[in-house]
Motif scaffolding. Sequence first.
Motif, PDB file in Angstrom:
ATOM      1  N   PHE A  56       0.841  -1.191   0.000  1.00  0.00           N
ATOM      2  CA  PHE A  56       0.000   0.000   0.000  1.00  0.00           C
ATOM      3  C   PHE A  56       0.883   1.251   0.000  1.00  0.00           C
ATOM      4  CE2 PHE A  56      -2.694  -3.229   1.945  1.00  0.00           C
ATOM      5  CZ  PHE A  56      -3.906  -3.032   1.294  1.00  0.00           C
ATOM      6  N   ARG A  57       0.429   2.266  -0.709  1.00  0.00           N
ATOM      7  CA  ARG A  57       1.120   3.565  -0.727  1.00  0.00           C
ATOM      8  C   ARG A  57       0.436   4.475   0.282  1.00  0.00           C
ATOM      9  NH1 ARG A  57       0.403   8.403  -3.793  1.00  0.00           N
ATOM     10  NH2 ARG A  57       2.371   9.497  -4.241  1.00  0.00           N
ATOM     11  N   ILE A  58       1.210   4.909   1.276  1.00  0.00           N
ATOM     12  CA  ILE A  58       0.679   5.721   2.367  1.00  0.00           C
ATOM     13  C   ILE A  58       1.405   7.062   2.394  1.00  0.00           C
ATOM     14  CG2 ILE A  58       0.192   5.822   4.837  1.00  0.00           C
ATOM     15  CD1 ILE A  58      -1.173   3.490   3.439  1.00  0.00           C
ATOM     16  N   LEU A  59       0.656   8.145   2.429  1.00  0.00           N
ATOM     17  CA  LEU A  59       1.242   9.474   2.565  1.00  0.00           C
ATOM     18  C   LEU A  59       1.229   9.897   4.027  1.00  0.00           C
ATOM     19  CD1 LEU A  59      -0.334  11.486  -0.414  1.00  0.00           C
ATOM     20  CD2 LEU A  59       1.947  10.485  -0.280  1.00  0.00           C
ATOM     21  N   ASP A  60       2.355  10.436   4.515  1.00  0.00           N
ATOM     22  CA  ASP A  60       2.354  10.961   5.872  1.00  0.00           C
ATOM     23  C   ASP A  60       1.855  12.401   5.858  1.00  0.00           C
ATOM     24  OD1 ASP A  60       4.486  12.695   5.246  1.00  0.00           O
ATOM     25  OD2 ASP A  60       5.998  11.283   5.933  1.00  0.00           O
ATOM     26  N   LYS A  61       1.806  13.039   6.999  1.00  0.00           N
ATOM     27  CA  LYS A  61       1.183  14.366   7.093  1.00  0.00           C
ATOM     28  C   LYS A  61       1.942  15.436   6.324  1.00  0.00           C
ATOM     29  CE  LYS A  61       3.369  16.430  11.148  1.00  0.00           C
ATOM     30  NZ  LYS A  61       3.112  17.178  12.393  1.00  0.00           N
ATOM     31  N   ASN A  62       3.220  15.175   5.998  1.00  0.00           N
ATOM     32  CA  ASN A  62       4.011  16.136   5.237  1.00  0.00           C
ATOM     33  C   ASN A  62       4.133  15.758   3.767  1.00  0.00           C
ATOM     34  OD1 ASN A  62       4.759  18.157   7.214  1.00  0.00           O
ATOM     35  ND2 ASN A  62       5.946  16.552   8.218  1.00  0.00           N
ATOM     36  N   GLY A  63       3.306  14.811   3.330  1.00  0.00           N
ATOM     37  CA  GLY A  63       3.269  14.469   1.918  1.00  0.00           C
ATOM     38  C   GLY A  63       4.321  13.501   1.450  1.00  0.00           C
ATOM     39  N   ARG A  64       5.102  12.919   2.355  1.00  0.00           N
ATOM     40  CA  ARG A  64       6.081  11.912   1.945  1.00  0.00           C
ATOM     41  C   ARG A  64       5.360  10.602   1.634  1.00  0.00           C
ATOM     42  NH1 ARG A  64       8.068  13.914   6.808  1.00  0.00           N
ATOM     43  NH2 ARG A  64       9.712  15.474   6.615  1.00  0.00           N
ATOM     44  N   ALA A  65       5.755   9.962   0.546  1.00  0.00           N
ATOM     45  CA  ALA A  65       5.113   8.710   0.142  1.00  0.00           C
ATOM     46  C   ALA A  65       5.883   7.520   0.701  1.00  0.00           C
ATOM     47  CB  ALA A  65       5.047   8.623  -1.371  1.00  0.00           C
ATOM     48  N   HIS A  66       5.162   6.561   1.272  1.00  0.00           N
ATOM     49  CA  HIS A  66       5.757   5.364   1.856  1.00  0.00           C
ATOM     50  C   HIS A  66       5.055   4.127   1.304  1.00  0.00           C
ATOM     51  CE1 HIS A  66       7.587   7.970   4.986  1.00  0.00           C
ATOM     52  NE2 HIS A  66       6.446   8.630   4.875  1.00  0.00           N
ATOM     53  N   ILE A  67       5.827   3.084   1.031  1.00  0.00           N
ATOM     54  CA  ILE A  67       5.254   1.817   0.598  1.00  0.00           C
ATOM     55  C   ILE A  67       5.271   0.849   1.774  1.00  0.00           C
ATOM     56  CG2 ILE A  67       5.424  -0.123  -1.001  1.00  0.00           C
ATOM     57  CD1 ILE A  67       4.646   2.533  -2.270  1.00  0.00           C
ATOM     58  N   LEU A  68       4.081   0.456   2.193  1.00  0.00           N
ATOM     59  CA  LEU A  68       3.925  -0.495   3.286  1.00  0.00           C
ATOM     60  C   LEU A  68       3.665  -1.876   2.688  1.00  0.00           C
ATOM     61  CD1 LEU A  68       3.476  -1.324   6.259  1.00  0.00           C
ATOM     62  CD2 LEU A  68       1.091  -0.599   5.997  1.00  0.00           C
ATOM     63  N   GLU A  69       4.579  -2.804   2.900  1.00  0.00           N
ATOM     64  CA  GLU A  69       4.443  -4.165   2.398  1.00  0.00           C
ATOM     65  C   GLU A  69       3.921  -5.057   3.524  1.00  0.00           C
ATOM     66  OE1 GLU A  69       8.185  -5.333   0.844  1.00  0.00           O
ATOM     67  OE2 GLU A  69       8.248  -3.748  -0.679  1.00  0.00           O
ATOM     68  N   ILE A  70       2.843  -5.755   3.249  1.00  0.00           N
ATOM     69  CA  ILE A  70       2.207  -6.620   4.245  1.00  0.00           C
ATOM     70  C   ILE A  70       2.204  -8.047   3.721  1.00  0.00           C
ATOM     71  CG2 ILE A  70       0.131  -7.057   5.596  1.00  0.00           C
ATOM     72  CD1 ILE A  70      -0.680  -4.158   5.205  1.00  0.00           C
ATOM     73  N   ALA A  71       2.839  -8.957   4.447  1.00  0.00           N
ATOM     74  CA  ALA A  71       2.869 -10.372   4.082  1.00  0.00           C
ATOM     75  C   ALA A  71       1.844 -11.115   4.938  1.00  0.00           C
ATOM     76  CB  ALA A  71       4.271 -10.949   4.298  1.00  0.00           C
ATOM     77  N   LEU A  72       0.903 -11.781   4.286  1.00  0.00           N
ATOM     78  CA  LEU A  72      -0.164 -12.484   4.990  1.00  0.00           C
ATOM     79  C   LEU A  72       0.184 -13.960   5.150  1.00  0.00           C
ATOM     80  CD1 LEU A  72      -3.315 -10.981   3.203  1.00  0.00           C
ATOM     81  CD2 LEU A  72      -2.127 -10.144   5.224  1.00  0.00           C
ATOM     82  N   PRO A  73       0.146 -14.486   6.370  1.00  0.00           N
ATOM     83  CA  PRO A  73       0.419 -15.921   6.568  1.00  0.00           C
ATOM     84  C   PRO A  73      -0.720 -16.773   6.041  1.00  0.00           C
ATOM     85  CG  PRO A  73      -0.284 -14.915   8.623  1.00  0.00           C
ATOM     86  CD  PRO A  73      -0.143 -13.794   7.629  1.00  0.00           C
ATOM     87  N   ARG A  74      -0.478 -18.056   5.862  1.00  0.00           N
ATOM     88  CA  ARG A  74      -1.497 -18.948   5.320  1.00  0.00           C
ATOM     89  C   ARG A  74      -2.727 -19.011   6.206  1.00  0.00           C
ATOM     90  NH1 ARG A  74      -1.458 -20.677   0.213  1.00  0.00           N
ATOM     91  NH2 ARG A  74      -2.502 -22.604   0.860  1.00  0.00           N
ATOM     92  N   ASN A  75      -2.528 -18.872   7.511  1.00  0.00           N
ATOM     93  CA  ASN A  75      -3.677 -18.969   8.430  1.00  0.00           C
ATOM     94  C   ASN A  75      -4.172 -17.591   8.876  1.00  0.00           C
ATOM     95  OD1 ASN A  75      -1.416 -18.395   9.921  1.00  0.00           O
ATOM     96  ND2 ASN A  75      -2.038 -19.612  11.694  1.00  0.00           N
ATOM     97  N   TYR A  76      -3.957 -16.576   8.040  1.00  0.00           N
ATOM     98  CA  TYR A  76      -4.481 -15.243   8.327  1.00  0.00           C
ATOM     99  C   TYR A  76      -6.013 -15.328   8.442  1.00  0.00           C
ATOM    100  CZ  TYR A  76      -5.647 -10.298   7.556  1.00  0.00           C
ATOM    101  OH  TYR A  76      -6.140  -9.026   7.686  1.00  0.00           O
ATOM    102  N   PRO A  77      -6.645 -14.654   9.417  1.00  0.00           N
ATOM    103  CA  PRO A  77      -6.098 -13.680  10.375  1.00  0.00           C
ATOM    104  C   PRO A  77      -5.747 -14.269  11.746  1.00  0.00           C
ATOM    105  CG  PRO A  77      -8.471 -13.542  10.415  1.00  0.00           C
ATOM    106  CD  PRO A  77      -8.131 -14.629   9.417  1.00  0.00           C
ATOM    107  N   GLU A  78      -5.762 -15.615  11.856  1.00  0.00           N
ATOM    108  CA  GLU A  78      -5.394 -16.199  13.155  1.00  0.00           C
ATOM    109  C   GLU A  78      -3.977 -15.798  13.561  1.00  0.00           C
ATOM    110  OE1 GLU A  78      -7.040 -17.812  10.852  1.00  0.00           O
ATOM    111  OE2 GLU A  78      -8.951 -18.148  11.898  1.00  0.00           O
ATOM    112  N   SER A  79      -3.073 -15.763  12.579  1.00  0.00           N
ATOM    113  CA  SER A  79      -1.698 -15.329  12.846  1.00  0.00           C
ATOM    114  C   SER A  79      -1.488 -13.933  12.296  1.00  0.00           C
ATOM    115  CB  SER A  79      -0.696 -16.296  12.198  1.00  0.00           C
ATOM    116  OG  SER A  79      -0.771 -17.569  12.809  1.00  0.00           O
TER     117      SER A  79
END
Length: 289
Positions: free
Chosen positions: A43-66
């Motif tokens: 996901f591309r997330i902007l902070d309050k000063n307009g800087r762009a950040h890429i948040l990478e989220i890895a989902l486990p096989r048993n998501y959302p338990e883990s």
Amino acid sequence: MEQGSRQELPPPAPFYRSIFSEIEEVGWEHLVRSEEDLSSLSFRILDKNGRAHILEIALPRNYPESAPSIAADVPYICDIEWSKSSKLKNIVQQFREHLQKLQEFWSIMEDIDRNLWILDPKQPSLATSYRQICLGNDCSLLLNVYARNAWSLPECRFFGPDSTVNLLRNNWRKNSRKWTKDKHFHENLAILLETTLPRPHTVSNKNDEQVDCGICYAQYLPVDDEFGDNSGSAPDYTCENLSCSRAFHTVCLRDWLRSITTTRQSFDVLFGNCPYCSEPVAVKVSKCS
């Protein structure tokens, strides 16, 4: 033997529906890439000063338990609080709160880059916490700023002729108590070292380099009916990565994104990566397309 070589089955259909629903809660406009099996989302997330950040989220096989694991271009990552009822939007919210804590650190690094002659790195990322600064007289200072406590006295190491370095090192030790939050970071350095610090080396040429479009290498588009309202226009899109800030004609960037197989289209917006720094970029599809 057969069990070990057996391929894992893809997630069931309810898993996909659940993840799509959670992406909807975050906002599809923030999604920049995903694996086909949804094991990883970015996901591309902007902070309050307009800087762009890429948040990478890895989902486990048993998501959302883990709990998922996360990664981002930040000096240190936050610990995610997770329960079985948590969702992707909770991760994004916690990451936004983490970005808020890092604003002071990034403001300080920008103050250093803006006011001092940086030898290394030439194009620092948002995760980079060090700077090698030119001090003049064949001397330099390697600074490491503590991201968790950005206004504390930084760790430093001097390079250069022994006679000059010893004097600078002694001044640093003698004046270390003068370090204060009431002054800019670069001003504190000058006070501690008892010297005038060189200004950025190429600052006067930087704006000139950004006049032309980074794709067609021209300042203005041709005056032609083909370009409609954009005919004869100057670059009107700038990469949001502060270390890049490359300018483009939206028309040129749109055509370039269409030629790249990794570009994704959502409704009337093309999502891809900057040709120069690979940071995410997004442009609207023209009405006549």
